[in-house]
Design a protein around this motif. Structure first.
Motif, PDB file in Angstrom:
ATOM      1  N   CYS A  40      53.837  33.936  57.013  1.00  0.00           N
ATOM      2  CA  CYS A  40      52.407  34.139  57.300  1.00  0.00           C
ATOM      3  C   CYS A  40      51.576  32.965  56.795  1.00  0.00           C
ATOM      4  N   GLY A 100      49.143  35.941  59.581  1.00  0.00           N
ATOM      5  CA  GLY A 100      50.253  36.762  60.059  1.00  0.00           C
ATOM      6  C   GLY A 100      49.865  37.671  61.213  1.00  0.00           C
ATOM      7  N   TYR A 159      47.142  36.915  55.256  1.00  0.00           N
ATOM      8  CA  TYR A 159      47.326  38.109  56.084  1.00  0.00           C
ATOM      9  C   TYR A 159      46.783  37.885  57.489  1.00  0.00           C
ATOM     10  N   CYS A 197      53.551  42.593  57.926  1.00  0.00           N
ATOM     11  CA  CYS A 197      52.842  41.490  57.274  1.00  0.00           C
ATOM     12  C   CYS A 197      51.869  41.984  56.206  1.00  0.00           C
TER      13      CYS A 197
END
Length: 582
Positions: A181, A429, A426, A444
């Motif tokens: 990610c 991802g 995040y 994720c």
């Protein structure tokens, strides 16, 4: 020298002595011809300006052309002449150099051009180090101007096999998923509200798999290991020696730094700490020196991940504010000895060891790499072109969602910045899954949240508090709720319950430790100071702005407020020890 006429030694002087004229005549004529041709050779000078405001000059002769920043002609133009020479456009003789300088100075208009002048974002275009340019549909770039590195982002195999044999096989492995990610977060950093760059250090002992994570991250963009087609990651030592060059080479893409512990390994800890501190600030700032004719100095946005067997914070004298701020530029993810499989949460049943599992992943990454970033950038560039405001709003929504899930104290500047960094990872991802650059099956959000908790536990005070909480949970006089059906100790009588220091509640597969507000100062020394620290607050379950939550205690007829800590899962040895103590 009175016996010689220096003028007679000229290669082009026909009055030279017969023997010298005979010896050098053919070579002299050839050199004379080349120089005369070079002097007579015409060149064309045109001026252009990019979307960033940088002015460029295109120098063309009959055979080749070369692009030179207008700023290189400042002063005597030595940098410009050297750049032209490297590009194959040779300017010979002071008269010809002067003619070129005069023509450049006389440029009356700089025309707008879609030039790709550096790696990363160039207006609506995005360039990788190997010269691959991603442009929105219906748009094209005029020319790539930066020096291309063919082996930096090489592509091999195919995207589908990488998704299947590398990414998908990392299911439920939080640290490697976090690393993947992070690689996508670099390209969206300019599309966030984040000020400055950020990065992480993966810290652990030898054989814990730190390099494996970095090699898997590298496979997103290029080669995973050293081979004929190159590898993406770089050594920390090389970066420190050419930091400005490396920042330029990683604009809007991740910087993956291997073996930070080898940097200045023979020097004193104090000297190493000072150098690390300077590097940390430079990476986070991402700027180089401003040059003539540039509206701004180089401003490079990127994320970074280093690996080491020692924490940056332990190398730097943390007793002053500047040193602590430097350590904050590398967010630490520490692999504690309690992690049996190092970077992996568990080993799939088809592999006998962590080494065998890692070897299988790296072998697949060696055969298939460099495709995921291309899949990602193709759609990201298009989305930004179609509606940048919507793209920014979607990224910000993901960041805010993570910050809420993290339970971070957003009123605390340091805590908010750290949570924001994890939130951007995040968001990277989430977009990668939407674009098909990562498998949909990877969790994720859970992976990034797990790594955020690792960061919190890596803080020494948070780690010490967790040990204290575990000790409280294991005390014989702590009331255990919900463990009786599993052979646990029965709850004490109602009279004795009034005296218990804390309650340990089984909630599904997790455990909560409840401590009454009037008992916590006795059980946790220094709680008045600790309770406001962001890394400590993050260990608490909270009810809005309250640091306490309501729980139904065996001693109360209605829910009462308690400090509620969610404890990590116990391993089998800890469970056995608790049973024996009971």
């Amino acid at each position: 020298m009175s016996g010689y006429n220096t003028a007679s030694l000229s290669l082009f002087n026909t009055n030279a002595t017969p023997s010298l004229s005979k010896m050098l005549g053919k070579w002299g004529a050839a050199i004379h011809f080349v120089m005369e041709a070079a002097m007579k050779k015409s060149f064309k000078v045109d001026g252009f300006i990019t979307s960033s405001g940088t002015r460029w000059v295109k120098i063309s002769d009959n055979e080749k052309h070369c692009w030179v920043p207008f700023s290189d002609f400042h002063g005597h133009g030595k940098e410009a002449i050297a750049r032209l020479s490297r590009g194959g456009v040779i300017i010979v003789g002071s008269a010809r150099v002067k003619k070129l300088m005069d023509e450049v100075a006389g440029i009356e208009q700089f025309y707008e051009a879609e030039l790709v002048e550096h790696i990363g974002w160039n207006g609506k275009h995005f360039a990788l180090p190997d010269g691959t340019v991603f442009s929105p549909e219906g748009c094209s770039s005029d020319e790539v101007l930066f020096e291309i590195s063919n082996n930096k982002c090489s592509a091999k195999g195919d995207a589908e096999t990488w998704l299947q044999d590398v990414a998908a096989k990392l299911a439920n492995q939080s640290i490697p998923i976090f690393g993947l990610c992070l690689t996508f977060a670099a390209a969206i950093l300019r599309l966030t509200n984040r000020v400055g760059n950020f990065g992480f250090e993966l810290v652990g002992g030898k054989g814990t798999g730190k390099s494996t994570v970095q090699q898997l991250m590298s496979s997103v963009l290029g080669g995973a290991i050293q081979g004929d087609d190159g590898h993406y990651y770089i050594s920390f030592d090389a970066t420190a020696n050419g930091l400005e060059q490396e920042m330029s080479a990683h604009s809007d893409i991740p910087m993956i730094l291997e073996e930070a512990n080898l940097f200045l390994a023979g020097e004193s800890p104090k000297m190493r700490g000072e150098h690390f501190k300077a590097i940390a600030f430079r990476l986070a700032g991402g700027t180089d020196k401003r040059r003539f004719d540039q509206r701004n100095g180089g401003e490079y946005r990127f994320v970074y991940m280093s690996s080491s067997n020692e924490r940056l914070a332990d190398l730097i004298d943390n007793r002053n504010e500047a040193a602590s701020a430097a350590a904050d530029r590398f967010i630490t993810l520490e692999l504690f000895p309690s992690r049996k499989h190092g970077v992996f949460d568990k080993i799939p049943h088809e592999y006998a060891t962590a080494g065998q599992y890692a070897g299988s992943l790296i072998a697949a990454a060696n055969n298939h790499h460099g495709h995921a970033i291309r899949v990602f950038l193709k759609q990201l560039v298009q989305d930004r072109h179609d509606d940048e405001d919507i793209l920014r709003a979607n990224i910000e929504r993901s960041v805010r969602l993570f910050q809420k899930k993290s339970n971070a104290d957003l009123d605390n500047g340091s805590a908010a910045r750290v949570a924001e960094a994890f939130g951007i990872v995040y968001a990277g991802g989430v977009l990668a899954q939407q674009y098909g650059a990562l498998p949909q099956g990877l969790k994720c959000g859970k992976a990034v949240l797990d790594c955020y908790k690792m960061y919190l536990l890596g803080n020494h005070e948070a780690s010490a508090l967790l040990s204290t909480l575990q000790a409280i949970a294991g005390r014989n006089d702590t009331a255990k709720i919900g463990f009786q059906k599993h052979g646990g100790t029965p709850l004490p009588s109602s009279d004795c319950l009034e005296a218990v220091p804390a309650f340990l509640k089984k909630v599904g597969t997790k455990r909560e430790l409840w401590i009454k507000p009037d008992r916590i100062h006795h059980l946790i020394p220094g709680w008045a100071r600790l309770k406001n620290k962001p890394e400590i607050i993050a260990l608490l379950k909270r009810d809005g702005d309250h640091k306490t939550v309501k729980r139904t205690l065996p001693t109360e007829s209605k829910p009462a407020r308690v400090y509620c800590f969610e404890l990590p899962k116990q391993n089998k040895k800890a469970k056995a020890k608790r049973s024996n103590n009971s």
